[in-house]
Every structure is written in C-alpha cells, then in structure tokens.
Design a protein around this motif. Structure first.
Motif, short mmCIF file in Angstrom:
data_model
loop_
_atom_site.label_atom_id
_atom_site.label_comp_id
_atom_site.label_asym_id
_atom_site.label_seq_id
_atom_site.Cartn_x
_atom_site.Cartn_y
_atom_site.Cartn_z
N ASP A 435 0.87 -1.18 0.00
CA ASP A 435 0.00 0.00 0.00
C ASP A 435 0.90 1.23 0.00
N PRO A 436 1.67 1.41 -1.07
CA PRO A 436 2.74 2.42 -1.05
C PRO A 436 2.26 3.86 -0.97
N PHE A 437 0.99 4.12 -1.31
CA PHE A 437 0.53 5.50 -1.40
C PHE A 437 -0.20 5.98 -0.14
N ASN A 438 -0.11 5.23 0.94
CA ASN A 438 -0.82 5.58 2.17
C ASN A 438 0.06 6.51 3.02
N ILE A 439 0.02 7.79 2.70
CA ILE A 439 0.90 8.77 3.34
C ILE A 439 0.67 8.84 4.85
N LEU A 440 -0.59 8.84 5.26
CA LEU A 440 -0.88 8.97 6.69
C LEU A 440 -0.33 7.79 7.49
N PHE A 441 -0.48 6.59 6.97
CA PHE A 441 0.02 5.42 7.69
C PHE A 441 1.51 5.53 7.91
N PHE A 442 2.26 5.82 6.86
CA PHE A 442 3.71 5.88 7.00
C PHE A 442 4.14 7.06 7.89
N SER A 443 3.43 8.18 7.80
CA SER A 443 3.79 9.34 8.61
C SER A 443 3.60 9.09 10.09
N ASN A 444 2.67 8.21 10.43
CA ASN A 444 2.37 7.96 11.84
C ASN A 444 2.95 6.66 12.37
N SER A 445 3.57 5.88 11.50
CA SER A 445 4.05 4.56 11.93
C SER A 445 5.56 4.40 11.81
N LEU A 446 6.27 5.49 11.54
CA LEU A 446 7.71 5.39 11.31
C LEU A 446 8.43 4.75 12.49
N SER A 447 8.13 5.23 13.68
CA SER A 447 8.86 4.73 14.85
C SER A 447 8.57 3.26 15.10
N LYS A 448 7.29 2.88 15.01
CA LYS A 448 6.95 1.48 15.23
C LYS A 448 7.53 0.59 14.13
N LEU A 449 7.47 1.06 12.89
CA LEU A 449 7.99 0.26 11.78
C LEU A 449 9.50 0.06 11.90
N SER A 450 10.18 0.97 12.62
CA SER A 450 11.63 0.84 12.78
C SER A 450 12.00 -0.39 13.61
N THR A 451 11.02 -0.97 14.33
CA THR A 451 11.30 -2.17 15.12
C THR A 451 11.14 -3.45 14.30
N PHE A 452 10.75 -3.30 13.02
CA PHE A 452 10.57 -4.45 12.14
C PHE A 452 11.57 -4.39 10.98
N LYS A 453 11.64 -5.48 10.24
CA LYS A 453 12.38 -5.50 8.99
C LYS A 453 11.36 -5.29 7.88
N VAL A 454 11.32 -4.06 7.37
CA VAL A 454 10.21 -3.62 6.52
C VAL A 454 10.64 -3.50 5.06
N LYS A 455 9.73 -3.90 4.17
CA LYS A 455 9.83 -3.59 2.75
C LYS A 455 8.47 -3.08 2.28
N VAL A 456 8.48 -2.00 1.52
CA VAL A 456 7.27 -1.50 0.88
C VAL A 456 7.39 -1.83 -0.60
N LEU A 457 6.51 -2.72 -1.08
CA LEU A 457 6.64 -3.27 -2.42
C LEU A 457 5.67 -2.59 -3.40
N ILE A 458 6.21 -2.20 -4.57
CA ILE A 458 5.40 -1.53 -5.59
C ILE A 458 5.76 -2.11 -6.95
N PRO A 459 4.79 -2.65 -7.68
CA PRO A 459 5.10 -3.04 -9.05
C PRO A 459 5.43 -1.81 -9.88
N ASP A 460 6.38 -1.93 -10.79
CA ASP A 460 6.87 -0.75 -11.51
C ASP A 460 5.79 -0.02 -12.30
N PHE A 461 4.87 -0.76 -12.91
CA PHE A 461 3.85 -0.10 -13.72
C PHE A 461 2.89 0.73 -12.86
#
Length: 794
Positions: A435-461
């Motif tokens: 869900d690469p375009f979810n700006i609010l989620f990423f803006s509010n979850s940066l600190s929590k996501l730092s405790t995981f091994k995260v990848k945000v996957l986007i098909p090129d097209f």
C-alpha cells in the motif's frame, strides 16, 4: 500582558506538575503536557493574536490532566507578572486552614477572610494574629470577593503552596477575580470544579439554538477576558466560528486541537502542527533509512500500459467522481491476480464502478486485461512464509479483498490490513507492505515500523504510472509540519529544519529522476525523449485514509471557510430524483463524507455528495421502519458458517490464519461451530466472543457486524432491542442531533439506553465505541439524496 520572561519555562513546568501531583491529579504523559505548555507559554509571550496548535495525541483520560495543567500554567503566568503597589486595606488573605477543617455547611456559610491590620519593614499583620514576612509570596484578594470565590481559591492553593515552597516569587500578589480572565471554550463539559481567573463556555448548551447562544454570549460582554483557549478533541470540533469571532478583538486566541494521529490537509499561517517525535512518544526514526525500504518490483510491463493508463488518468480527472463511492482504482488494480478468470475482474469492476461508462470504462477494462497478463502477484511478488504481509482496505469492495487474501493464503505468515494494530506483530518480524501511497500510515508509523524488517513493495507499472514521487511526498508531509505555518516565527528550530528538508528534497528528487528515466528508457515514446517534471506531481492525503474523527475535523475546517465566504447566499440544489431544493448556506444537514455520516451545513455540499437537511429527518423519519432494519440480519450474516466452509475449501489452513489474527477458539470448536454446509439444518448462531465475530466478518466481508451481534444477543427479547433503537432515534430527533459528531451529553444518554441490553457488560471505552457505531448505523439508514447540480443564488 507583560510577563517576567526571565523565569525559564522548565521551572514553570516543574512548579505546575508538582502542584498537580500534590492535588492528586493522575498525570498522563508529563512529556506531552510539557510540550503543549511550552507552546502556550511561547504564545502568551508573543505579539501574535491567534495560534492554532494541532497535536497528534489523544486519550480520553488525558482531558482532565491537560485542562488542569493549562489552568495552573495560565494562572502561574499571571502571578509572575510584576505589579505596582496596592492599597493593602482593600485586600485580605484567605484562611485556608480554617476552610480545610470546616464542614460543608460552614464552608458554604462562614467567612474565611483575614483582613490586613498593619505593616512593618519586615512583616505584614492580619486578623487572628497572622503575621507573614513581607519578602515572601503572598496571594491576596479583594475583601468583597473572597466569600464569593471560596472554591476557586481553595482549588488554586495547591499551586500557591508549591510556588511558596520553591520561592518562585518573593512578594505579595493581588488577585482580582474581575480582571485579566481567561476563557475556555469547549464543545462539551470538561470542568469539574470552578477555576481561579477562568471562565468556561460550553457550546453544546446552545447547539442549534441561536437565540440561546446570543443570550449566553451577551453575558460575557462585560468580562475582562484577555486570553481565550478553544479546546477541541476527536469528534468534538464544531465550536463554531460565530462563537470564537465574538472574542476575536478582545482576547488572544489559543486553539488546541487533539487528534489520534498526525493528520492535516493544509497548514495555515497561524497553525503549528506537532509531530509524534516532538511529543517524545517514541524514539526518533531516520526518515532516509525508512524511505530506502521502498522497493520497486520490475515486471514485464509494455508501453501499452503506460499509454492507456495515462489517458485513463486524464479522463478520470474530468469525471468529478465521489472519492468514496468511486475512488481512483489504483489499489483495485494492484489486487488483480490470476486465481480468477479475467472476466471475473471485468465483471467485478463494472459492479464496483457503476458510474463509469464510455471511453473511461473501455480504458479501465483494457487496463485490467494488461495487468492480468502481467500477473505481477504470481510472477514477480516473492513468497516468504516468515513474512507478515500488510494490504490496504478497500471500502468499495470486500469481494476483491477476500479474493486477494484467499489467493495469497499460505504464502506468508499472516495477511493483515495496513491499519491493523502493529503492536500485535512481534518486534524484528519481517513485514512487507503493499500500500505504497498511504501517506498517513507511514507518517504515523515510522517509529513502530523501525522495530521491524520492513519492505514497501510496488510493481513498476503502478509506481511510475501513478506517482513515482510517493517517497518525496511522504517526506514532504513530515517536514511540512516542521517548516510551515506558525513555525516560521514560533519555532527556534525552524532554520535547521528548513535546511535539512532542502537537502533531503534535492536528494530524493535527484534519485527519483534517475529511476523514472531508467524505467522509461525501456520504452519508445513517440520517438521523443521523456519529459520529466522534477518537482513531482502534487498529491494530497487521500480522504479514504482518514478516520471518522479526522473526517469530522476536516469537514469542520472546510465548513468554517465556506461559511465565512457567503453567509447571505442560498444554494439551489438539483437532486438525483430531478427535484430542486433551496437551502441557506448555514442550513444544518447530514452529509455522507467518505462513508461517515456527519452533521454539517449546506455550504459543504458539492456535486455527487449525498445529503439530507436535518429538518427533513425530523419531519419525515419513520422510527419504526429504521428500528426494524436495525434488528434485521442480512442474508450474508445469516449464512456466515457456510461462507466459512467455502473459504476453508480454498484455504485448508484457515484456522491457523485466523488464529494469528486473534481468534480465541480451539481447532475443534472452530471445525464444529464455525464451519457448516447446511445452515438451514444447523440454525443461526454466532461466535461467543465479539472479537471472534469481528475477525469472521472481516474474513467474509460482512459490513453489519455490530447490528447483527446486538440482534443475536437480544434474540430472546427482540422487542426490547427495537424499543432501545426507537428510544435512541426519538432522542436524536428531540435533540436535532444525528451523525457521528454528537455531543458528550447525547453520547452519554444513548450509552445509558444501550446499557440495559444483554451486551452491557463492556468496559467504558467499548461502550463509547459501540454507542458511536449505533448512532452511525442509524444515520446511515436514513435515505439520503445525491446532488446532481448546485448553484449559488443571492
């Protein structure tokens, strides 16, 4: 007001916190209080007339300590102002010791003033042989006011004693209850005791009653109000511009707005948006490190997709669609897979987007064919059984979510929604996000996501076709809060943050430019070089990402701007049935804003919006019909066990999957009670746990989770449930108050009605959630009209 600015804020904060502790106030998060106090202190010292502080933090238990903190800080700021000499004969001390020992009767009826007698160079003498050193802090009050404000004075003595102990002030201070007042304006009641030099204006007392509003506002005309604190928190934002405007030219306006998370649409000149990092709630996160986890997956896309998709986007903008009913289908396209025939996807798209026709529909169906052939989920998305895969919710279609999850079942540890609670996932887990375009989620979850091994996957097209600048926009959303609005004059870190943003911005745009050129180098575009916009396509937060409370806040700000523009005009509205209706801009309406039914005004209407004037509800609502609908159970809910059986046929590991999501039953109970081929024979029953029922509803795609649960719990006396619904509806009619944004008093009354039902053994927080959901369900069952055309007329 001129303050003694030599007193450091840290000292003032320590005094207030200690005073609250001695008073027995349960202080929640001292660091957040300190941050909010810092900005209030800075504003009071400034020359600014207005200041709007937006805070991404809210707990219901935080209301009382925050208000107590602001009351005491405001009073402390007034007490440390240097003063000229007073005629001591006109002032007296408050006999705090006698007041503490007195019973209730004497506290109400007895005098507790200690009149001034005489003074020497070193001491002051008062009645009852009270002698006080002249070089110590001493609060004094006009003789004719003490007996009228005994409660307020006693309440403030916790602060007085802390100030005296710390020797913050070494002189007497006169406190006149008629001068230098601060006004607190709230939508609902928040005060339990009267406050020294504070007045409280509760706007819910005159909601919808302009005459009463004017009468109450007139009573404040003679007061010497210097500061005004407008306090807003989730679901309670409609204080109203008319009320605030009443005090604009006579008081400094401090607006404090609490939110569940960082969320804003635009930042005005007098606004300051705090970030989670500033509130010290979580460890700071390196934004660059996080953005590096965005991975673009290279596929076999051809230029046919680029050409069709570009034309589709351009034509979509011309369609002026309702963003909730017909959201731009970028997430929809990402979920297309080969587990269903291409005809399934075309048919599902036509059902989900009935408003599309002509070239736009043909282009969408062509894109579906192209994406189906690419088959990125099977051909390019890696499989890893140790990964927690997070996907977006799609309000428009539960069927596509169910099909998507079923197709990927077994490939990952768990497939959950991006807005699920991340605390349920163990630290250091592998998380992949689609869900690469979810700006609010990423803006509010940066600190929590730092405790995981995260990848945000986007098909090129999808990435380059829709918006290759998404990493830039996520970073921009964070930094805008640090460099826009009131930051320019209020924040000492403004220059440093602006410099850091310029460095990061240039770095991101340079890298994105390289990525775009590399992508398009694979295609021939009319034999011409690709033209690149290095500033990035402008993008705003998708309203589909907003919570109910954020939609209410969003609407409230928009409403205020609209009403200011045209108070005397009428709107001529053509509805979907062809009829016309003329409404004043300020006419109360219910509006469907992205599926959230809110109470607002007609100025908020736009083409394709769905609405009903409140006066029509009150006049025409069929209470019995809505109560019957609320107690009926949908066919999909009735056949839930058969639906689970069909899913289990496709997903043999269904029980394990649901268990990772919190399902509480054993495998035996699951197979016996949750799975059935013959619903008619087994009869209708639900899980014992509401959480288990919620998990089932999300898996199957049942939208009426709560009404079904309540109807089942009340099955032995369904008439009692119908009566409860009828009582609630009649009460909402009486109070003229439908929609999600109801007052605390209405919420409490509806909660009391629901507390008589079988499911009443809930904690306070869950009761409030259920109450809001019930009011929302009732509001959603009111027939709304759609705006086909709208015109202003004088």
């Amino acid at each position: 007001m001129e303050l003694n600015i030599e007193t450091p804020f840290d000292t003032l904060n320590d005094v207030v916190v200690e005073a609250l502790g001695s008073k027995g106030i349960d202080i929640i998060n001292c660091l957040v209080l300190k941050e909010l106090g810092f900005w209030y202190h800075k504003f009071v010292l400034s020359q600014a007339d207005q200041f709007h502080l937006i805070v991404p933090y809210y707990q219901k238990e935080f209301n009382k300590p925050l208000l107590e903190y602001l009351f005491n800080l405001d009073l402390l700021l007034k007490l440390i102002v240097p003063r000229n000499g007073q005629r001591l004969e006109e002032y007296a001390l408050f006999d705090i010791m006698s007041y503490r020992l007195a019973d209730k009767y004497n506290k109400r009826n007895k005098e507790f003033k200690l009149r001034f007698l005489n003074a020497t160079k070193t001491s002051l003498s008062f009645e009852k042989d009270v002698n006080v050193a002249s070089d110590r802090f001493l609060p004094m009050f006009p003789i004719d006011q003490i007996d009228s404000y005994k409660d307020e004075i006693f309440d403030a003595f916790f602060l007085f004693s802390t100030m005296a102990k710390r020797n913050l002030i070494s002189h007497k201070v006169s406190i006149d209850f008629s001068k230098n007042l601060t006004l607190l304006i709230t939508e609902s009641s928040n005060l339990e005791t009267p406050k020294l030099l504070f007045k409280h204006l509760q706007t819910s007392e005159f909601r919808g009653d302009d005459n009463k509003r004017d009468e109450i506002l007139d009573s404040f005309e003679s007061l010497d109000i210097k500061n005004n604190i407008n306090y807003k928190y989730p679901y309670h934002v409609n204080i109203g511009s008319t009320v605030i405007k009443e005090f604009n030219n006579r008081a400094k306006q401090f607006n404090i707005e609490l939110q569940h998370r960082l969320c804003y649409s635009e930042i005005l000149d007098n606004e300051l948006v705090l970030t989670p990092n500033e509130l010290n709630l979580k460890p700071k996160t390196d934004l660059c490190d996080f953005l590096a986890q965005f991975v673009t997956i290279k596929t076999s896309v051809t230029n046919d997709f680029n050409l069709v998709f570009k034309e589709f986007k351009n034509n979509w903008k011309q369609g002026n669609f309702n963003a909730f009913i017909s959201p731009f289908p970028i997430r929809w396209f990402m979920m297309i897979h080969s587990g269903e025939p291409v005809l399934f996807w075309k048919t599902l798209f036509i059902n989900d987007y009935p408003n599309l026709s002509g070239n736009l529909l043909r282009e969408a169906l062509s894109l579906i064919e192209i994406i189906y052939e690419i088959n990125w989920l099977d051909n390019y998305l890696p499989t890893d059984s140790s990964v927690f895969l997070l996907i977006p919710r799609l309000n428009i279609s539960m069927e596509i979510i169910t099909s998507f999850k079923n197709h990927l079942a077994g490939r990952y540890e768990k497939i959950g929604f991006i807005d699920d609670d991340l605390t349920r996932i163990p630290d250091q887990s592998n998380i992949w996000i689609i869900d690469p375009f979810n700006i609010l989620f990423f803006s509010n979850s940066l600190s929590k996501l730092s405790t995981f091994k995260v990848k945000v996957l986007i098909p090129d097209f999808i990435n380059f076709g829709h918006n290759p600048y998404i990493r830039y926009h996520i970073a921009k959303y964070q930094y805008a809060a640090l460099i826009e609005g009131a930051r320019k004059w209020a924040d000492p870190n403004y220059s440093k943050n602006l410099e850091a943003w310029n460095v990061l911005k240039n770095k991101l745009l340079d890298q994105i430019k390289i990525d775009i050129q590399e992508y398009y180098s694979r295609f021939v575009v009319n034999d011409e070089p690709f033209k690149l916009d290095t500033n990035g396509e402008e993008i705003s937060v998708d309203k589909l990402e907003l919570s109910d409370s954020e939609l209410i806040q969003y609407a409230s700000k928009k409403e205020e701007r609209f009403v200011k523009k045209a108070l005397v005009k009428e709107l001529l509205i053509t509805k979907d049935d062809g009829s016309e209706i003329a409404l004043n801009h300020t006419e109360p309406i219910l509006l469907d804003e992205n599926g959230c039914i809110i109470r607002t005004v007609a100025a908020m209407l736009y083409v394709n919006s769905r609405f009903i004037p409140v006066k029509e509800i009150v006049k025409n609502i069929n209470v019995g019909l809505i109560a019957d609908r609320m107690t009926s159970i949908s066919p999909k809910a009735k056949s839930w066990r058969n639906e689970m059986f069909l899913i289990k046929e496709r997903e043999p590991n269904l029980f394990s999957t649901l268990s990772t999501q919190g399902l509480s039953v054993t495998a035996g109970t699951f197979n016996n009670d949750y799975i059935s081929q013959n619903i008619e024979q087994d009869g209708f029953q639900l899980p014992r746990s509401k959480m288990d029922w919620k998990i089932v509803c999300e898996k199957i795609g049942i939208s009426d989770m709560l009404p079904t649960w309540m109807a089942h719990k009340s099955r032995s006396d369904i008439n009692a449930l119908k009566k409860a619904y009828s009582d609630i509806i009649n009460f909402l009619i009486l109070k003229d108050s439908f929609g999600m944004n109801v007052t605390d008093s209405i919420l409490k009354h509806v909660s009391n009605i629901l507390s008589t039902l079988p499911d009443a053994e809930l904690d306070e927080q869950e009761i409030e959630i259920n109450t809001r959901l019930v009011i929302a369900e009732i509001s959603r069952r009111i027939k709304l009209s759609q705006v086909k055309n709208i015109k202003d007329q004088i």
